[in-house]
Write a protein that holds these residues in place. Sequence first.
Motif, PDB file in Angstrom:
ATOM      1  N   UNK A 164       1.854  21.596   1.112  1.00  0.00           N
ATOM      2  CA  UNK A 164       2.339  20.607   0.154  1.00  0.00           C
ATOM      3  C   UNK A 164       1.512  19.340   0.196  1.00  0.00           C
ATOM      4  N   UNK A 165       2.120  18.266  -0.248  1.00  0.00           N
ATOM      5  CA  UNK A 165       1.459  16.968  -0.311  1.00  0.00           C
ATOM      6  C   UNK A 165       2.113  16.042   0.713  1.00  0.00           C
ATOM      7  N   UNK A 166       1.306  15.246   1.392  1.00  0.00           N
ATOM      8  CA  UNK A 166       1.805  14.297   2.371  1.00  0.00           C
ATOM      9  C   UNK A 166       1.632  12.886   1.825  1.00  0.00           C
ATOM     10  N   UNK A 167       2.702  12.093   1.949  1.00  0.00           N
ATOM     11  CA  UNK A 167       2.692  10.706   1.503  1.00  0.00           C
ATOM     12  C   UNK A 167       3.040   9.794   2.677  1.00  0.00           C
ATOM     13  N   UNK A 168       2.627   8.534   2.550  1.00  0.00           N
ATOM     14  CA  UNK A 168       3.059   7.530   3.508  1.00  0.00           C
ATOM     15  C   UNK A 168       3.416   6.262   2.744  1.00  0.00           C
ATOM     16  N   UNK A 169       4.298   5.464   3.344  1.00  0.00           N
ATOM     17  CA  UNK A 169       4.682   4.189   2.756  1.00  0.00           C
ATOM     18  C   UNK A 169       3.479   3.265   2.779  1.00  0.00           C
ATOM     19  N   UNK A 170       3.302   2.459   1.729  1.00  0.00           N
ATOM     20  CA  UNK A 170       2.253   1.443   1.711  1.00  0.00           C
ATOM     21  C   UNK A 170       2.818   0.216   2.410  1.00  0.00           C
ATOM     22  N   UNK A 171       2.260  -0.104   3.566  1.00  0.00           N
ATOM     23  CA  UNK A 171       2.786  -1.198   4.371  1.00  0.00           C
ATOM     24  C   UNK A 171       1.820  -2.374   4.488  1.00  0.00           C
ATOM     25  N   UNK A 172       0.527  -2.140   4.296  1.00  0.00           N
ATOM     26  CA  UNK A 172      -0.453  -3.227   4.389  1.00  0.00           C
ATOM     27  C   UNK A 172      -0.271  -4.159   3.197  1.00  0.00           C
ATOM     28  N   UNK A 173      -0.133  -5.453   3.456  1.00  0.00           N
ATOM     29  CA  UNK A 173       0.162  -6.437   2.413  1.00  0.00           C
ATOM     30  C   UNK A 173      -0.847  -6.433   1.270  1.00  0.00           C
ATOM     31  N   UNK A 174      -2.131  -6.463   1.591  1.00  0.00           N
ATOM     32  CA  UNK A 174      -3.163  -6.535   0.547  1.00  0.00           C
ATOM     33  C   UNK A 174      -3.133  -5.289  -0.335  1.00  0.00           C
ATOM     34  N   UNK A 175      -2.992  -4.133   0.269  1.00  0.00           N
ATOM     35  CA  UNK A 175      -2.929  -2.879  -0.489  1.00  0.00           C
ATOM     36  C   UNK A 175      -1.668  -2.849  -1.354  1.00  0.00           C
ATOM     37  N   UNK A 176      -0.539  -3.264  -0.788  1.00  0.00           N
ATOM     38  CA  UNK A 176       0.718  -3.298  -1.530  1.00  0.00           C
ATOM     39  C   UNK A 176       0.610  -4.211  -2.751  1.00  0.00           C
ATOM     40  N   UNK A 177       0.073  -5.403  -2.565  1.00  0.00           N
ATOM     41  CA  UNK A 177      -0.063  -6.356  -3.672  1.00  0.00           C
ATOM     42  C   UNK A 177      -0.975  -5.816  -4.761  1.00  0.00           C
ATOM     43  N   UNK A 178      -2.090  -5.199  -4.372  1.00  0.00           N
ATOM     44  CA  UNK A 178      -3.041  -4.645  -5.338  1.00  0.00           C
ATOM     45  C   UNK A 178      -2.407  -3.528  -6.154  1.00  0.00           C
ATOM     46  N   UNK A 179      -1.731  -2.614  -5.482  1.00  0.00           N
ATOM     47  CA  UNK A 179      -1.146  -1.467  -6.167  1.00  0.00           C
ATOM     48  C   UNK A 179       0.085  -1.872  -6.985  1.00  0.00           C
ATOM     49  N   UNK A 180       0.908  -2.767  -6.463  1.00  0.00           N
ATOM     50  CA  UNK A 180       2.074  -3.203  -7.236  1.00  0.00           C
ATOM     51  C   UNK A 180       1.636  -3.925  -8.505  1.00  0.00           C
ATOM     52  N   UNK A 181       0.511  -4.634  -8.466  1.00  0.00           N
ATOM     53  CA  UNK A 181      -0.020  -5.275  -9.677  1.00  0.00           C
ATOM     54  C   UNK A 181      -0.439  -4.225 -10.705  1.00  0.00           C
ATOM     55  N   UNK A 182      -0.976  -3.105 -10.241  1.00  0.00           N
ATOM     56  CA  UNK A 182      -1.338  -2.018 -11.162  1.00  0.00           C
ATOM     57  C   UNK A 182      -0.093  -1.452 -11.839  1.00  0.00           C
ATOM     58  N   UNK A 183       0.961  -1.238 -11.066  1.00  0.00           N
ATOM     59  CA  UNK A 183       2.204  -0.743 -11.655  1.00  0.00           C
ATOM     60  C   UNK A 183       2.809  -1.772 -12.614  1.00  0.00           C
ATOM     61  N   UNK A 184       2.729  -3.041 -12.272  1.00  0.00           N
ATOM     62  CA  UNK A 184       3.303  -4.088 -13.121  1.00  0.00           C
ATOM     63  C   UNK A 184       2.639  -4.104 -14.495  1.00  0.00           C
ATOM     64  N   UNK A 185       1.357  -3.803 -14.551  1.00  0.00           N
ATOM     65  CA  UNK A 185       0.653  -3.752 -15.834  1.00  0.00           C
ATOM     66  C   UNK A 185       1.073  -2.554 -16.675  1.00  0.00           C
ATOM     67  N   UNK A 186       1.644  -1.537 -16.050  1.00  0.00           N
ATOM     68  CA  UNK A 186       2.008  -0.304 -16.742  1.00  0.00           C
ATOM     69  C   UNK A 186       3.490  -0.233 -17.090  1.00  0.00           C
ATOM     70  N   UNK A 187       4.206  -1.296 -16.883  1.00  0.00           N
ATOM     71  CA  UNK A 187       5.648  -1.282 -17.096  1.00  0.00           C
ATOM     72  C   UNK A 187       6.006  -0.648 -18.437  1.00  0.00           C
ATOM     73  N   UNK A 188       7.013   0.190 -18.406  1.00  0.00           N
ATOM     74  CA  UNK A 188       7.521   0.838 -19.601  1.00  0.00           C
ATOM     75  C   UNK A 188       9.026   0.760 -19.573  1.00  0.00           C
ATOM     76  N   UNK A 189       9.640   1.792 -19.029  1.00  0.00           N
ATOM     77  CA  UNK A 189      11.098   1.831 -18.918  1.00  0.00           C
ATOM     78  C   UNK A 189      11.586   1.125 -17.667  1.00  0.00           C
TER      79      UNK A 189
END
Length: 94
Positions: A63-88
Amino acid sequence: MSDDFEQEVVSMEDENGIETEFIIIDNVMSGANRYLLVMESSLLDEEEADAIILKEIAINAEGVTYEWVEEDAEFERVSALFARREGEYTIKID
């Protein structure tokens, strides 16, 4: 969130062997990494449920293995990407 479509689900097991099911809200690629925006399936009907960002770290026959994003810089960068894609959904970072 609309119930008109089949929702993708991932399950994760914590260090105590307790499995939690998550609904995939969205996904985004950043560089060579895929990230999922997920929330616990038990919170699906909540108006303001907390979401979690997971990073895909391995794909293999089991299967696929995931991990929580815990590093602050990575979290901020990726959450900004999701924020730009907001839909529902709406992103609010606390």
